[in-house]
Design a protein around this motif. Structure first.
Motif, PDB file in Angstrom:
ATOM      1  N   ALA A 175       0.835  -1.205   0.000  1.00  0.00           N
ATOM      2  CA  ALA A 175       0.000   0.000   0.000  1.00  0.00           C
ATOM      3  C   ALA A 175       0.869   1.255   0.000  1.00  0.00           C
ATOM      4  CB  ALA A 175      -0.944  -0.011   1.197  1.00  0.00           C
ATOM      5  N   TYR A 176       1.968   1.231   0.736  1.00  0.00           N
ATOM      6  CA  TYR A 176       2.888   2.371   0.713  1.00  0.00           C
ATOM      7  C   TYR A 176       3.530   2.530  -0.664  1.00  0.00           C
ATOM      8  CZ  TYR A 176       2.857   4.106   5.472  1.00  0.00           C
ATOM      9  OH  TYR A 176       2.495   4.716   6.644  1.00  0.00           O
ATOM     10  N   ARG A 177       3.927   1.417  -1.286  1.00  0.00           N
ATOM     11  CA  ARG A 177       4.515   1.499  -2.632  1.00  0.00           C
ATOM     12  C   ARG A 177       3.506   2.068  -3.622  1.00  0.00           C
ATOM     13  NH1 ARG A 177       6.813  -3.182  -0.844  1.00  0.00           N
ATOM     14  NH2 ARG A 177       5.277  -4.537  -1.861  1.00  0.00           N
ATOM     15  N   GLN A 178       2.250   1.667  -3.493  1.00  0.00           N
ATOM     16  CA  GLN A 178       1.210   2.196  -4.381  1.00  0.00           C
ATOM     17  C   GLN A 178       1.005   3.683  -4.158  1.00  0.00           C
ATOM     18  OE1 GLN A 178      -0.573   0.446  -6.932  1.00  0.00           O
ATOM     19  NE2 GLN A 178      -0.806   2.605  -7.434  1.00  0.00           N
ATOM     20  N   LEU A 179       0.977   4.107  -2.905  1.00  0.00           N
ATOM     21  CA  LEU A 179       0.840   5.529  -2.592  1.00  0.00           C
ATOM     22  C   LEU A 179       2.006   6.315  -3.186  1.00  0.00           C
ATOM     23  CD1 LEU A 179      -0.371   7.993  -1.154  1.00  0.00           C
ATOM     24  CD2 LEU A 179       0.808   7.227   0.934  1.00  0.00           C
ATOM     25  N   GLU A 180       3.215   5.810  -3.012  1.00  0.00           N
ATOM     26  CA  GLU A 180       4.396   6.479  -3.558  1.00  0.00           C
ATOM     27  C   GLU A 180       4.311   6.561  -5.089  1.00  0.00           C
ATOM     28  OE1 GLU A 180       9.259   6.317  -3.191  1.00  0.00           O
ATOM     29  OE2 GLU A 180       8.049   4.804  -2.165  1.00  0.00           O
ATOM     30  N   ASP A 181       3.921   5.467  -5.729  1.00  0.00           N
ATOM     31  CA  ASP A 181       3.757   5.464  -7.190  1.00  0.00           C
ATOM     32  C   ASP A 181       2.710   6.491  -7.626  1.00  0.00           C
ATOM     33  OD1 ASP A 181       5.636   3.451  -7.401  1.00  0.00           O
ATOM     34  OD2 ASP A 181       4.161   1.855  -7.749  1.00  0.00           O
ATOM     35  N   ASP A 182       1.582   6.525  -6.910  1.00  0.00           N
ATOM     36  CA  ASP A 182       0.512   7.467  -7.256  1.00  0.00           C
ATOM     37  C   ASP A 182       0.969   8.912  -7.095  1.00  0.00           C
ATOM     38  OD1 ASP A 182      -1.075   5.281  -7.775  1.00  0.00           O
ATOM     39  OD2 ASP A 182      -2.311   5.492  -5.962  1.00  0.00           O
ATOM     40  N   MET A 183       1.726   9.197  -6.038  1.00  0.00           N
ATOM     41  CA  MET A 183       2.234  10.556  -5.837  1.00  0.00           C
ATOM     42  C   MET A 183       3.233  10.923  -6.933  1.00  0.00           C
ATOM     43  SD  MET A 183       2.436  11.281  -1.717  1.00  0.00           S
ATOM     44  CE  MET A 183       3.448   9.894  -1.266  1.00  0.00           C
ATOM     45  N   GLN A 184       4.068   9.954  -7.348  1.00  0.00           N
ATOM     46  CA  GLN A 184       5.011  10.215  -8.434  1.00  0.00           C
ATOM     47  C   GLN A 184       4.260  10.504  -9.730  1.00  0.00           C
ATOM     48  OE1 GLN A 184       7.547   6.739  -8.344  1.00  0.00           O
ATOM     49  NE2 GLN A 184       9.132   7.831  -7.201  1.00  0.00           N
ATOM     50  N   GLN A 185       3.253   9.713 -10.030  1.00  0.00           N
ATOM     51  CA  GLN A 185       2.485   9.912 -11.259  1.00  0.00           C
ATOM     52  C   GLN A 185       1.741  11.245 -11.240  1.00  0.00           C
ATOM     53  OE1 GLN A 185       0.041   6.468 -12.028  1.00  0.00           O
ATOM     54  NE2 GLN A 185       1.814   5.134 -12.280  1.00  0.00           N
ATOM     55  N   ALA A 186       1.299  11.677 -10.051  1.00  0.00           N
ATOM     56  CA  ALA A 186       0.595  12.960  -9.936  1.00  0.00           C
ATOM     57  C   ALA A 186       1.569  14.140  -9.951  1.00  0.00           C
ATOM     58  CB  ALA A 186      -0.241  12.994  -8.652  1.00  0.00           C
ATOM     59  N   GLY A 187       2.873  13.846  -9.852  1.00  0.00           N
ATOM     60  CA  GLY A 187       3.877  14.905  -9.894  1.00  0.00           C
ATOM     61  C   GLY A 187       4.028  15.683  -8.598  1.00  0.00           C
ATOM     62  N   ALA A 228       6.427   6.505  17.157  1.00  0.00           N
ATOM     63  CA  ALA A 228       7.701   7.090  16.758  1.00  0.00           C
ATOM     64  C   ALA A 228       7.640   7.468  15.286  1.00  0.00           C
ATOM     65  CB  ALA A 228       8.828   6.086  16.988  1.00  0.00           C
ATOM     66  N   LEU A 229       8.421   8.456  14.924  1.00  0.00           N
ATOM     67  CA  LEU A 229       8.522   8.856  13.523  1.00  0.00           C
ATOM     68  C   LEU A 229       9.167   7.723  12.748  1.00  0.00           C
ATOM     69  CD1 LEU A 229       8.239  11.051  11.362  1.00  0.00           C
ATOM     70  CD2 LEU A 229      10.497  11.890  12.044  1.00  0.00           C
ATOM     71  N   GLY A 230       8.427   7.203  11.777  1.00  0.00           N
ATOM     72  CA  GLY A 230       8.916   6.053  11.028  1.00  0.00           C
ATOM     73  C   GLY A 230       9.311   6.357   9.601  1.00  0.00           C
ATOM     74  N   GLY A 231       8.905   7.516   9.102  1.00  0.00           N
ATOM     75  CA  GLY A 231       9.248   7.870   7.735  1.00  0.00           C
ATOM     76  C   GLY A 231       8.566   9.163   7.340  1.00  0.00           C
ATOM     77  N   TYR A 232       8.788   9.560   6.102  1.00  0.00           N
ATOM     78  CA  TYR A 232       8.222  10.825   5.635  1.00  0.00           C
ATOM     79  C   TYR A 232       8.075  10.809   4.127  1.00  0.00           C
ATOM     80  CZ  TYR A 232      12.703  12.074   3.696  1.00  0.00           C
ATOM     81  OH  TYR A 232      13.845  12.081   2.928  1.00  0.00           O
ATOM     82  N   PHE A 233       7.239  11.712   3.658  1.00  0.00           N
ATOM     83  CA  PHE A 233       7.169  12.072   2.248  1.00  0.00           C
ATOM     84  C   PHE A 233       7.272  13.589   2.191  1.00  0.00           C
ATOM     85  CE2 PHE A 233       4.497   8.161   2.026  1.00  0.00           C
ATOM     86  CZ  PHE A 233       5.258   7.449   1.112  1.00  0.00           C
ATOM     87  N   LEU A 234       8.054  14.111   1.290  1.00  0.00           N
ATOM     88  CA  LEU A 234       8.089  15.538   1.000  1.00  0.00           C
ATOM     89  C   LEU A 234       7.340  15.712  -0.309  1.00  0.00           C
ATOM     90  CD1 LEU A 234       9.045  18.433   1.539  1.00  0.00           C
ATOM     91  CD2 LEU A 234      11.161  17.852   0.317  1.00  0.00           C
ATOM     92  N   ILE A 235       6.250  16.481  -0.253  1.00  0.00           N
ATOM     93  CA  ILE A 235       5.405  16.642  -1.436  1.00  0.00           C
ATOM     94  C   ILE A 235       5.230  18.113  -1.774  1.00  0.00           C
ATOM     95  CG2 ILE A 235       4.190  14.466  -1.064  1.00  0.00           C
ATOM     96  CD1 ILE A 235       1.843  16.029   0.095  1.00  0.00           C
ATOM     97  N   ASP A 236       4.856  18.390  -2.992  1.00  0.00           N
ATOM     98  CA  ASP A 236       4.604  19.747  -3.470  1.00  0.00           C
ATOM     99  C   ASP A 236       3.170  19.790  -3.970  1.00  0.00           C
ATOM    100  OD1 ASP A 236       4.820  22.344  -4.305  1.00  0.00           O
ATOM    101  OD2 ASP A 236       6.269  21.950  -5.892  1.00  0.00           O
ATOM    102  N   ARG A 239      -4.123   8.838   2.791  1.00  0.00           N
ATOM    103  CA  ARG A 239      -3.920   7.547   2.114  1.00  0.00           C
ATOM    104  C   ARG A 239      -2.779   6.734   2.727  1.00  0.00           C
ATOM    105  NH1 ARG A 239      -3.732   8.051  -4.167  1.00  0.00           N
ATOM    106  NH2 ARG A 239      -3.319   5.838  -3.823  1.00  0.00           N
ATOM    107  N   CYS A 240      -2.038   7.297   3.678  1.00  0.00           N
ATOM    108  CA  CYS A 240      -0.941   6.566   4.318  1.00  0.00           C
ATOM    109  C   CYS A 240      -1.512   5.410   5.141  1.00  0.00           C
ATOM    110  CB  CYS A 240      -0.141   7.479   5.237  1.00  0.00           C
ATOM    111  SG  CYS A 240       0.872   8.678   4.379  1.00  0.00           S
ATOM    112  N   PRO A 241      -1.041   4.197   4.913  1.00  0.00           N
ATOM    113  CA  PRO A 241      -1.547   3.058   5.664  1.00  0.00           C
ATOM    114  C   PRO A 241      -1.419   3.212   7.185  1.00  0.00           C
ATOM    115  CG  PRO A 241      -0.320   2.287   3.769  1.00  0.00           C
ATOM    116  CD  PRO A 241      -0.116   3.780   3.846  1.00  0.00           C
ATOM    117  N   SER A 242      -0.395   3.884   7.664  1.00  0.00           N
ATOM    118  CA  SER A 242      -0.206   4.035   9.105  1.00  0.00           C
ATOM    119  C   SER A 242      -1.239   4.942   9.757  1.00  0.00           C
ATOM    120  CB  SER A 242       1.202   4.561   9.405  1.00  0.00           C
ATOM    121  OG  SER A 242       2.157   3.606   9.007  1.00  0.00           O
ATOM    122  N   ALA A 243      -2.042   5.634   8.975  1.00  0.00           N
ATOM    123  CA  ALA A 243      -3.107   6.451   9.550  1.00  0.00           C
ATOM    124  C   ALA A 243      -4.132   5.573  10.264  1.00  0.00           C
ATOM    125  CB  ALA A 243      -3.785   7.294   8.477  1.00  0.00           C
TER     126      ALA A 243
END
Length: 119
Positions: free
Chosen positions: A28-40, A77-85, A98-102
């Motif tokens: 699910a995280y890989r899919q979210l990352e892919d979707d964010m990349q495709q959305a730019g 604990a902080l486990g990771g991040y995404f920097l988005i625009d 959409r983050c699975p950890s939510a």
């Protein structure tokens, strides 16, 4: 506008999770990352090493003091991040939701400060 999506969760939840369930979460995280990349919107992202590997630095009386871990008052604990625009906080929140950890942790969305104007 840039936003940092901070992903908090209890590490023990993932340590104790059955392998097939953990694989689903990671997919699910890989899919979210892919979707964010495709959305730019994705600029960067990373999973962090476990809290047990962290060290904290504090300066007291002009002397550095080093301690193990972050010593937060929470089990999460902080486990990771995404920097988005994104164009707005609302758009950033939609991605964060959409983050699975939510589902078992929390997701913090924080705008980055704009750099000061050049003189």
């Amino acid at each position: 506008m840039q936003f940092l999506i901070l992903i908090y969760a209890e590490e023990k939840v993932y340590d104790d999770m059955p392998a097939d369930q953990l694989a689903e979460v990671m997919a699910a995280y890989r899919q979210l990352e892919d979707d964010m990349q495709q959305a730019g919107v994705l600029l960067s992202g990373a999973e962090l090493a476990p809290v047990r590997t962290a060290r904290t630095v504090r300066i007291r009386r002009n002397q550095p003091h080093f301690t193990d871990g972050p010593f937060a008052e929470t089990k999460e604990a902080l486990g990771g991040y995404f920097l988005i625009d994104c164009a707005s906080m609302d758009e950033a929140l939609k991605w964060a939701a959409r983050c699975p950890s939510a589902h078992d942790g929390s997701i913090e969305v924080r705008p980055l400060m704009a750099p000061p104007p050049e003189a």
